[in-house]
Motif scaffolding. Structure first.
Motif, mmCIF file in Angstrom:
data_model
loop_
_atom_site.group_PDB
_atom_site.id
_atom_site.type_symbol
_atom_site.label_atom_id
_atom_site.label_comp_id
_atom_site.label_asym_id
_atom_site.label_seq_id
_atom_site.Cartn_x
_atom_site.Cartn_y
_atom_site.Cartn_z
ATOM 1 N N PRO A 1 2.192 8.801 2.393
ATOM 2 C CA PRO A 1 0.849 9.394 2.414
ATOM 3 C C PRO A 1 0.882 10.901 2.182
ATOM 4 N N ASN B 1 -0.058 4.523 1.830
ATOM 5 C CA ASN B 1 0.220 4.680 3.261
ATOM 6 C C ASN B 1 1.721 4.653 3.566
ATOM 7 N N GLN C 1 -10.519 2.721 1.746
ATOM 8 C CA GLN C 1 -10.492 1.534 2.596
ATOM 9 C C GLN C 1 -11.649 0.630 2.218
ATOM 10 N N HIS D 1 5.501 7.168 6.086
ATOM 11 C CA HIS D 1 4.867 6.429 7.175
ATOM 12 C C HIS D 1 5.760 6.504 8.413
ATOM 13 N N GLY E 1 -1.795 4.771 12.136
ATOM 14 C CA GLY E 1 -0.390 4.620 11.792
ATOM 15 C C GLY E 1 0.282 3.424 12.436
ATOM 16 N N TYR F 1 -7.876 12.087 1.264
ATOM 17 C CA TYR F 1 -7.268 10.910 1.888
ATOM 18 C C TYR F 1 -7.907 10.620 3.240
ATOM 19 N N ASP G 1 0.841 -1.196 0.000
ATOM 20 C CA ASP G 1 0.000 0.000 0.000
ATOM 21 C C ASP G 1 0.880 1.251 0.000
ATOM 22 N N GLN H 1 -5.082 -4.101 8.675
ATOM 23 C CA GLN H 1 -3.919 -3.346 8.206
ATOM 24 C C GLN H 1 -3.341 -2.486 9.327
ATOM 25 N N ASP I 1 -4.600 0.871 12.255
ATOM 26 C CA ASP I 1 -5.115 2.237 12.218
ATOM 27 C C ASP I 1 -4.220 3.145 13.045
ATOM 28 N N GLN J 1 -6.076 5.667 7.867
ATOM 29 C CA GLN J 1 -5.189 6.768 7.485
ATOM 30 C C GLN J 1 -4.014 6.865 8.450
ATOM 31 N N VAL J 2 -2.911 7.392 7.942
ATOM 32 C CA VAL J 2 -1.775 7.725 8.794
ATOM 33 C C VAL J 2 -1.980 9.169 9.232
ATOM 34 N N ARG K 1 -10.195 7.194 3.827
ATOM 35 C CA ARG K 1 -9.525 6.233 4.710
ATOM 36 C C ARG K 1 -9.698 6.662 6.181
#
Length: 427
Positions: free
Chosen positions: A51, A48, A331, A91, A286, A61, A45, A282, A284, A69-70, A65
């Motif tokens: 980002p 991310n 997402q 990231h 970050g 974004y 990804d 995944q 959240d 999201q980050v 997300r």
């Protein structure tokens, strides 16, 4: 001296006797240009990994997300985007890559992928198309790295290890190439240890001395055995005080650095890091699974590159980090905990001959009208343009029509500055 002759005379016949393999080029170190291809398998990804930090794409974004999201820095934020002073950041787990970017060693290339007419969201098809280097055909008999090796004028015939695969078998990019050293685990690498180990190795080499695919594969394995036993790989000291992460990927990249520093005239090295298929869980804020994955990638790549740079080899190596495709911009619907298969993605390129600290390519945007098929980051840059730039301008192979047959639109990208273009040799 051919690799086979060199090994038979200098390694295989003296295997396990305590005699160390001499460097391939005599007493002077090689200046062989090297590409290190790192495949993030599973669909990394990139949105991310790198980002949006600011601007309209940051707003979109956060909307598309909300869970994964980050976040930007702020009160009670533990894993914010790493600022690089641009509209994109890194990231929070990619501090190693961020530092390489800020030092001018690493470049970001946005919007890369298979050509839009050839996009597939199948892992297996996308990986194969990328590695074959022929996006319109899955039936090509050889990989793009094989064709590069077979067409480059930079192959001298003196290479002890022209290709190093830090895995158990060749990737498809090296399909139909039989002269690679493949190593997935250094410890215990022998057919039959003990008192008669040398005799067993010599007997197997004699049994498979022909020219069939099986003979070539077995003889390649025996070459690997000789080299691994002749080099003191278990007692490696990285340059510059570097410490490699204690992970499988760290071991792979440490091995690549060791053998490059052993000066065996390597042209190509490859390694994989899988596990990027983040449909759910995944992470959240970050954090989570993706944080750990990015940490492994970033820390290991930074360790390898800093090791080679401290050893004075930065100008020799060009490292490419890529995946078969990116993820959907939004997402997914499975509780909003992951992302589904996409198309456009980032590629990261680093090396002493890379004009790093800058972003290249074309990020089309995240609004509905800008997304490919209304779903994905748009693949605006054919991935072959990135590789072709490296092959021609850094590795010194002008035969792009052979490396990427049917690709007639090559224009070199300026992540290789004019004063770093290959001009017949390295200082």
């Amino acid at each position: 001296m051919k690799r086979r002759t060199f090994l038979q005379s200098a390694a295989l016949l003296s295997a396990f006797s305590g005699v160390k393999v001499a460097r391939a080029g005599g007493s002077a170190p090689s200046s062989q240009p090297i590409i290190i291809d790192l495949f993030m398998r599973g669909g990394m990804d990139g949105l991310n990994v790198v980002p949006p930090w600011s601007g309209p794409d940051r707003t979109v974004y956060e909307q598309i997300r909300p869970n994964i999201q980050v976040p930007l820095p702020g009160a009670n934020i533990t894993n914010p985007v790493l600022d690089i002073g641009e509209v994109f950041g890194f990231h929070p787990a990619a501090s190693g890559l961020r530092d390489l970017y800020l030092s001018g060693d690493l470049a970001i290339i946005h919007g890369t992928g298979l050509p839009q007419n050839n996009v597939t969201r199948s892992h297996f098809d996308a990986m194969k198309l990328v590695e074959l280097g022929t996006p319109t055909s899955l039936s090509t008999v050889d990989g793009w790295l094989t064709r590069h090796l077979n067409s480059t004028p930079q192959i001298t015939g003196n290479e002890v290890i022209p290709v190093l695969v830090s895995a158990g078998s060749n990737p498809i990019s090296l399909q139909s190439y039989y002269n690679a050293l493949t190593v997935d685990q250094v410890s215990g690498y022998h057919p039959n240890s003990g008192q008669f180990e040398a005799q067993h190795a010599a007997s197997i080499a004699d049994m498979y001395a022909g020219n069939s695919a099986l003979d070539l594969s077995v003889s390649g394995a025996m070459d690997t055995l000789a080299i691994i036993n002749e080099l003191d790989l278990d007692n490696y000291t990285p340059a510059g005080g570097v410490t490699y992460p204690d992970t499988s990927f760290g071991d792979q990249l440490s091995l690549i650095a060791q053998l490059i520093r052993a000066d065996l005239n390597i042209n190509v090295a490859t390694a994989d890091l899988g596990g990027w298929d983040t449909h759910n869980g995944q992470g959240d804020g970050g954090g989570g699974f993706f944080f750990n994955k990015v940490t492994d990638m970033s820390d290991c790549v930074a360790a390898m590159y800093n090791d080679l740079k401290a050893a004075g080899l930065a100008d020799q190596v060009t490292v490419v980090i890529h995946s078969e495709f990116g993820r959907r911009a939004r997402q997914n619907g499975e509780g909003g905990s992951g992302t589904d298969h996409g198309s456009g993605n980032i590629m990261l390129v680093l090396g002493g001959r890379v004009n790093g600290g800058q972003s290249y390519g074309n990020f089309a945007g995240l609004s509905n009208d800008d997304l490919f098929d209304g779903e994905d980051v748009s693949p605006e840059i054919d991935y072959r343009q990135v590789y072709s730039t490296i092959v021609k301008e850094v590795l010194g192979n002008p035969n792009l029509d052979q490396v990427f047959p049917g690709y007639n639109n090559h224009v070199s990208m300026d992540f290789v500055p004019s004063d770093m273009i290959f001009r017949g040799g390295f200082d």
